[in-house]
Scaffold this active site. Sequence first.
Site, mmCIF file in Angstrom:
data_model
loop_
_atom_site.group_PDB
_atom_site.id
_atom_site.type_symbol
_atom_site.label_atom_id
_atom_site.label_comp_id
_atom_site.label_asym_id
_atom_site.label_seq_id
_atom_site.Cartn_x
_atom_site.Cartn_y
_atom_site.Cartn_z
ATOM 1 C CE1 TYR A 141 -3.727 -2.597 0.597
ATOM 2 C CE2 TYR A 141 -4.732 -0.344 1.335
ATOM 3 C CZ TYR A 141 -4.822 -1.738 0.871
ATOM 4 O OH TYR A 141 -6.157 -2.333 0.368
ATOM 5 C CE LYS A 191 1.096 -17.078 -2.871
ATOM 6 N NZ LYS A 191 0.819 -18.384 -3.245
ATOM 7 C CG ASP A 224 -2.481 -19.586 -2.110
ATOM 8 O OD1 ASP A 224 -1.775 -19.761 -0.892
ATOM 9 O OD2 ASP A 224 -1.961 -20.209 -3.031
ATOM 10 C CG ASP A 248 -8.036 -4.612 1.299
ATOM 11 O OD1 ASP A 248 -9.163 -4.026 2.047
ATOM 12 O OD2 ASP A 248 -8.099 -4.518 0.175
ATOM 13 C CG ASP A 252 -13.780 -7.209 1.902
ATOM 14 O OD1 ASP A 252 -13.848 -6.212 3.000
ATOM 15 O OD2 ASP A 252 -14.097 -6.454 0.929
HETATM 16 C C1 IPM Z 1 -10.500 -1.117 3.811
HETATM 17 C C2 IPM Z 1 -10.801 -0.804 2.552
HETATM 18 C C3 IPM Z 1 -9.641 0.558 2.258
HETATM 19 C C4 IPM Z 1 -8.331 -0.391 2.010
HETATM 20 C C5 IPM Z 1 -9.949 1.239 1.182
HETATM 21 C C6 IPM Z 1 -11.151 2.268 1.166
HETATM 22 C C7 IPM Z 1 -8.665 2.306 0.959
HETATM 23 O O1 IPM Z 1 -10.835 -1.603 1.239
HETATM 24 O O2 IPM Z 1 -10.475 -0.619 4.805
HETATM 25 O O3 IPM Z 1 -10.427 -2.521 3.730
HETATM 26 O O4 IPM Z 1 -7.950 -0.817 0.986
HETATM 27 O O5 IPM Z 1 -7.670 -0.436 3.216
HETATM 28 MG MG MG Z 2 -10.874 -3.548 2.263
#
Ligand code: IPM
Ligand code: MG
Length: 367
Positions: A141, A191, A224, A248, A252
């Site tokens: 990032y 990884k 993975d 990230d 999710d």
């Molecule tokens: C998160 C989001 C952020 C990230 C974005 C909005 C920059 O997806 O907090 O998970 O990628 O970290």
């Molecule tokens: Mg995110």
Amino acid sequence: MTNTLLILPGDGIGPEVMAEVHRIIDWYGTKRDLKFDVTEDLVGGAAYDAHGKPLSDATMAKAQEVDAVLLGAVGGPQYDKLDFSLKPERGLLRLRKEMDLFANLRPAQCFDALADFSSLKRDVVSGLDIMIVRELTSGIYFGEPRGIIEEGGQRVGLNTQRYTEAEIDRVARSAFELARKRGNKVCSMEKANVMESGILWREVVQKVHDESYPDVELSHMYADAGGMQLCRWPKQFDVILTDNLFGDLLSDVAAMLTGSLGMLPSASLGAPMENGRPKAMYEPVHGSAPDIAGQGKANPIACILSFAMALRYSFDEGAEATRLEKAVEKVLADGVRTADLMGAEGGTPVSTSRMGDAILAALDASL
Ligand code: IPM
Ligand code: MG
């Protein structure tokens, strides 16, 4: 000690879910004599509209001074065409980076009343309680060099994955400390089979473990395979420790296991300040949901649970945090549902503020 809070509602559904958090904060002030000194300011597209930047320097300075920042959400389609450096997300990334919030805690908990909302079978997710610790201030990032460069007559997109030993060391410690207060297990994901940064990650995590946390059970997994295991049998995990980008993605995935993104809070913690409290920002995992913004449909629970995390990690009010979490659980068990939580059985969804009402009533009932 006073409790100072900076509230940045942001864009989309941010302001409407944050309005419910304001009511919860007021409740603590009047009913529990737990007072907060609250300032409110702009971030993301809202800040861009006002100042031409997704985060003003004045707001950044304020964020550095308070005990905790509470952020709603940032982003919206009207900002898609902006230059990269002006996009709403840059405001959020600047806060994370300049406050040095290296440990991002993302719990994925399945509320029993919602177990049937998961795309996985009930027995795979019911009772699920895992914590992802995502490194938040380094890795691909932020690594340099980065950019879109010219090479051999064509453009090349370039980002750099980069981790120092110290960066891995400190976030690993956060994960082990947390594990000791939970199920005492850490699974670290990288990884190491293809990336040198992964090899170093694995070595440093193992070293921190052996030297300082031998009592915690540690395992390593390729990221993975970790994603696959999260979908196969998520209850094998307690704390998952991983880098910025894998975190990230995996957070999710873990979020969706629980049935709704509208339910999940997060805490981003840095080093202790002079008063002993960690630098901290709390935000829901969900985004700004521009498609439903301003309609009173959004689920305020993720934002409210983010405030619960603030009570626990910034203000040392663990019992009050639990009170708030239990109030949310009670409301869900009673069948109160915002639109995102309407399952196949149908029913009438409540609005954002009705969900707030129900949680306040449950808080009252807890006294
Ligand atoms: C998160 C989001 C952020 C990230 C974005 C909005 C920059 O997806 O907090 O998970 O990628 O970290
Ligand atoms: Mg995110």
